[in-house]
Design an enzyme around this catalytic site. Sequence first.
Site, PDB file in Angstrom:
ATOM      1  N   LYS A 156     -13.316  22.700   2.484  1.00 23.70           N
ATOM      2  CA  LYS A 156     -13.644  21.396   1.889  1.00 23.70           C
ATOM      3  C   LYS A 156     -13.288  21.343   0.406  1.00 23.70           C
ATOM      4  CE  LYS A 156     -17.781  22.095   3.582  1.00 23.70           C
ATOM      5  NZ  LYS A 156     -17.467  23.127   4.585  1.00 23.70           N
ATOM      6  N   SER A 236     -16.035  30.202  -6.938  1.00 21.51           N
ATOM      7  CA  SER A 236     -16.502  30.456  -5.572  1.00 21.51           C
ATOM      8  C   SER A 236     -17.639  31.472  -5.532  1.00 21.51           C
ATOM      9  CB  SER A 236     -15.320  30.891  -4.715  1.00 21.51           C
ATOM     10  OG  SER A 236     -15.451  30.377  -3.430  1.00 21.51           O
ATOM     11  N   ARG A 237     -17.319  32.744  -5.642  1.00 18.72           N
ATOM     12  CA  ARG A 237     -18.339  33.791  -5.716  1.00 18.72           C
ATOM     13  C   ARG A 237     -17.820  34.907  -6.609  1.00 18.72           C
ATOM     14  NH1 ARG A 237     -21.395  30.592  -4.482  1.00 18.72           N
ATOM     15  NH2 ARG A 237     -22.864  30.480  -2.745  1.00 18.72           N
ATOM     16  N   ASP A 261     -16.953  30.310 -13.069  1.00 21.55           N
ATOM     17  CA  ASP A 261     -18.273  29.690 -12.923  1.00 21.55           C
ATOM     18  C   ASP A 261     -19.221  30.651 -12.214  1.00 21.55           C
ATOM     19  OD1 ASP A 261     -20.092  27.409 -13.163  1.00 21.55           O
ATOM     20  OD2 ASP A 261     -19.962  27.285 -10.971  1.00 21.55           O
ATOM     21  N   GLU A 266     -24.098  38.173 -11.686  1.00 22.97           N
ATOM     22  CA  GLU A 266     -24.760  37.011 -12.302  1.00 22.97           C
ATOM     23  C   GLU A 266     -26.254  36.947 -12.029  1.00 22.97           C
ATOM     24  OE1 GLU A 266     -22.395  33.992 -10.126  1.00 22.97           O
ATOM     25  OE2 GLU A 266     -24.304  33.197  -9.428  1.00 22.97           O
ATOM     26  N   HIS A 298     -22.590  29.195 -13.167  1.00 26.27           N
ATOM     27  CA  HIS A 298     -22.782  28.705 -11.782  1.00 26.27           C
ATOM     28  C   HIS A 298     -23.293  27.264 -11.786  1.00 26.27           C
ATOM     29  CE1 HIS A 298     -23.205  30.496  -7.536  1.00 26.27           C
ATOM     30  NE2 HIS A 298     -23.031  29.192  -7.431  1.00 26.27           N
ATOM     31  N   ALA A 300     -21.112  24.573 -11.123  1.00 25.11           N
ATOM     32  CA  ALA A 300     -20.140  23.656 -10.495  1.00 25.11           C
ATOM     33  C   ALA A 300     -20.824  22.664  -9.553  1.00 25.11           C
ATOM     34  CB  ALA A 300     -19.075  24.448  -9.744  1.00 25.11           C
ATOM     35  N   PHE A 301     -21.916  23.076  -8.936  1.00 24.68           N
ATOM     36  CA  PHE A 301     -22.599  22.197  -7.958  1.00 24.68           C
ATOM     37  C   PHE A 301     -23.446  21.129  -8.652  1.00 24.68           C
ATOM     38  CE2 PHE A 301     -27.109  23.235  -8.319  1.00 24.68           C
ATOM     39  CZ  PHE A 301     -27.044  24.315  -9.173  1.00 24.68           C
TER      40      PHE A 301
HETATM   41  P1  NAI Z   1     -15.436  26.023   3.510  1.00 23.41           P
HETATM   42  O1  NAI Z   1     -16.134  26.851   4.520  1.00 23.41           O
HETATM   43  O2  NAI Z   1     -15.232  24.556   3.771  1.00 23.41           O
HETATM   44  O3  NAI Z   1     -13.984  26.659   3.229  1.00 23.41           O
HETATM   45  C1  NAI Z   1     -13.765  28.026   3.031  1.00 23.41           C
HETATM   46  C2  NAI Z   1     -12.319  28.309   3.423  1.00 23.41           C
HETATM   47  O4  NAI Z   1     -12.017  29.660   3.072  1.00 23.41           O
HETATM   48  C3  NAI Z   1     -12.058  28.163   4.939  1.00 23.41           C
HETATM   49  O5  NAI Z   1     -10.954  27.331   5.170  1.00 23.41           O
HETATM   50  C4  NAI Z   1     -11.777  29.605   5.378  1.00 23.41           C
HETATM   51  O6  NAI Z   1     -10.868  29.690   6.463  1.00 23.41           O
HETATM   52  C5  NAI Z   1     -11.200  30.186   4.100  1.00 23.41           C
HETATM   53  N1  NAI Z   1     -11.181  31.643   4.049  1.00 23.41           N
HETATM   54  C6  NAI Z   1     -12.031  32.519   4.617  1.00 23.41           C
HETATM   55  N2  NAI Z   1     -11.650  33.781   4.356  1.00 23.41           N
HETATM   56  C7  NAI Z   1     -10.522  33.682   3.598  1.00 23.41           C
HETATM   57  C8  NAI Z   1      -9.645  34.648   3.023  1.00 23.41           C
HETATM   58  N3  NAI Z   1      -9.867  35.956   3.142  1.00 23.41           N
HETATM   59  N4  NAI Z   1      -8.588  34.194   2.310  1.00 23.41           N
HETATM   60  C9  NAI Z   1      -8.350  32.874   2.157  1.00 23.41           C
HETATM   61  N5  NAI Z   1      -9.158  31.918   2.690  1.00 23.41           N
HETATM   62  C10 NAI Z   1     -10.225  32.321   3.397  1.00 23.41           C
HETATM   63  O7  NAI Z   1     -16.203  26.252   2.145  1.00 23.41           O
HETATM   64  P2  NAI Z   1     -16.260  25.291   0.859  1.00 23.41           P
HETATM   65  O8  NAI Z   1     -17.345  24.297   1.012  1.00 23.41           O
HETATM   66  O9  NAI Z   1     -14.888  24.826   0.544  1.00 23.41           O
HETATM   67  O10 NAI Z   1     -16.755  26.339  -0.250  1.00 23.41           O
HETATM   68  C11 NAI Z   1     -15.933  27.397  -0.713  1.00 23.41           C
HETATM   69  C12 NAI Z   1     -16.782  28.361  -1.499  1.00 23.41           C
HETATM   70  O11 NAI Z   1     -17.220  27.724  -2.698  1.00 23.41           O
HETATM   71  C13 NAI Z   1     -18.096  28.759  -0.799  1.00 23.41           C
HETATM   72  O12 NAI Z   1     -17.903  29.848   0.040  1.00 23.41           O
HETATM   73  C14 NAI Z   1     -19.008  29.092  -1.943  1.00 23.41           C
HETATM   74  O13 NAI Z   1     -18.969  30.485  -2.157  1.00 23.41           O
HETATM   75  C15 NAI Z   1     -18.396  28.385  -3.140  1.00 23.41           C
HETATM   76  N6  NAI Z   1     -19.297  27.399  -3.733  1.00 23.41           N
HETATM   77  C16 NAI Z   1     -19.581  27.496  -5.075  1.00 23.41           C
HETATM   78  C17 NAI Z   1     -20.417  26.575  -5.694  1.00 23.41           C
HETATM   79  C18 NAI Z   1     -20.706  26.631  -7.174  1.00 23.41           C
HETATM   80  O14 NAI Z   1     -21.621  25.943  -7.647  1.00 23.41           O
HETATM   81  N7  NAI Z   1     -19.960  27.397  -7.965  1.00 23.41           N
HETATM   82  C19 NAI Z   1     -21.060  25.510  -4.919  1.00 23.41           C
HETATM   83  C20 NAI Z   1     -20.655  25.470  -3.524  1.00 23.41           C
HETATM   84  C21 NAI Z   1     -19.814  26.392  -2.962  1.00 23.41           C
END
Ligand code: NAI
Length: 333
Positions: A156, A236-237, A261, A266, A298, A300-301
């Site tokens: 997403k 992301s993480r 972020d 952290e 952290h 971004a959300f």
């Molecule tokens: P999502 O589940 O919609 O998309 C994650 C994508 O990563 C999927 O398409 C998956 O196939 C892919 N993926 C999995 N393993 C992979 C790899 N080894 N190499 C490349 N791609 C791979 O998740 P969304 O909602 O897009 O969130 C992504 C990340 O953002 C979350 O996992 C979370 O850790 C982080 N996040 C950070 C926030 C913040 O405030 N900084 C807030 C929300 C999410």
Amino acid sequence: MGTTIDFFDTKSYDRDSFARVLAAVGLTARFHEFRLTSETATIVHDAPAVCVFVNDRLDRACFETLRAAGVRHVALRCAGFNNVDLEAARTLGIAVTRVPAYSPHAVAEHTVALLLALNRRIHRAYNRVRDHNFSLHGLVGLDLYGRTVGVIGTGKIGRLVAQILLGFGMRVIAHDPYPATEWARACGVAYLPLDEVLAASDVLTLHLPLNPQSHHLLDERALALVKPGATIVNTSRGKLVDTTALIAALKARRLGGVALDVYEEEEGVFFEDLSGEPLADDELSRLLTFPNVIVTAHQAFLSGDALAEIARVTTENLARGRRGESFLEGTVL
Ligand code: NAI
């Protein structure tokens, strides 16, 4: 009588966004500032559910203590769940829910904000001008237009970031083991093996979950493949990047800049006001000394829209759990 739920690792904005929606469904909250661990779990008594966030530590010992206190539902008010031992939850019969997509836009927009700030040295310019230093020395950026961005993880958030940057006229390449082929075709995005994305990207942005396969995705080997002068953005993480190797690459002047972020260690630092205290983490301290590194804690959300959606989905699941109904579709882990 209403049910009281323990909320861990809360801040004022959590209390604000949750208090009203909880009251509407007859739930009350005990908001704790400390995090949930196997030790702090002992404060939970006779409760059907608890509500937690990204840095609460839900290991087996924690789940066992919660189960003994009657907990059958752990509601994560976030998307990531790398801090949760799901296997332990399953064996103990505790349901775990999350908020899978409260606002991918909030995270995508913050990602682009970091990239723009770093590229055009806004962090340095802002401080300079406040000190009446109007010199432009050292503030030269690049046109993003026409340059290549590598999006790692096109779920997403990654797809939204790609779309925003396509709007800037960037070329987008991507890596994901589960490619969104139709979307890529429609947007003109090319999927490539990881190493090729690393080597060809002027900007690399991480949008994949943390799991055993992705831990230290950007390690010394991967960073050696990154195009010299490239910018890396991680919202992301933290543990997707090996911080020691990142610092070495920055010291060797191999990277154009880094925007984070999230940070490997952290927990216990981000979300806290530690101003006036010595920073105990030497690697974080070192990162903060580089002029071409920006760190946000952290956040971004953190948009009002995202907080409202987090409160809505989490509260709906807490209410459904109390009534013994099934949880909202797509929220159960
Ligand atoms: P999502 O589940 O919609 O998309 C994650 C994508 O990563 C999927 O398409 C998956 O196939 C892919 N993926 C999995 N393993 C992979 C790899 N080894 N190499 C490349 N791609 C791979 O998740 P969304 O909602 O897009 O969130 C992504 C990340 O953002 C979350 O996992 C979370 O850790 C982080 N996040 C950070 C926030 C913040 O405030 N900084 C807030 C929300 C999410």
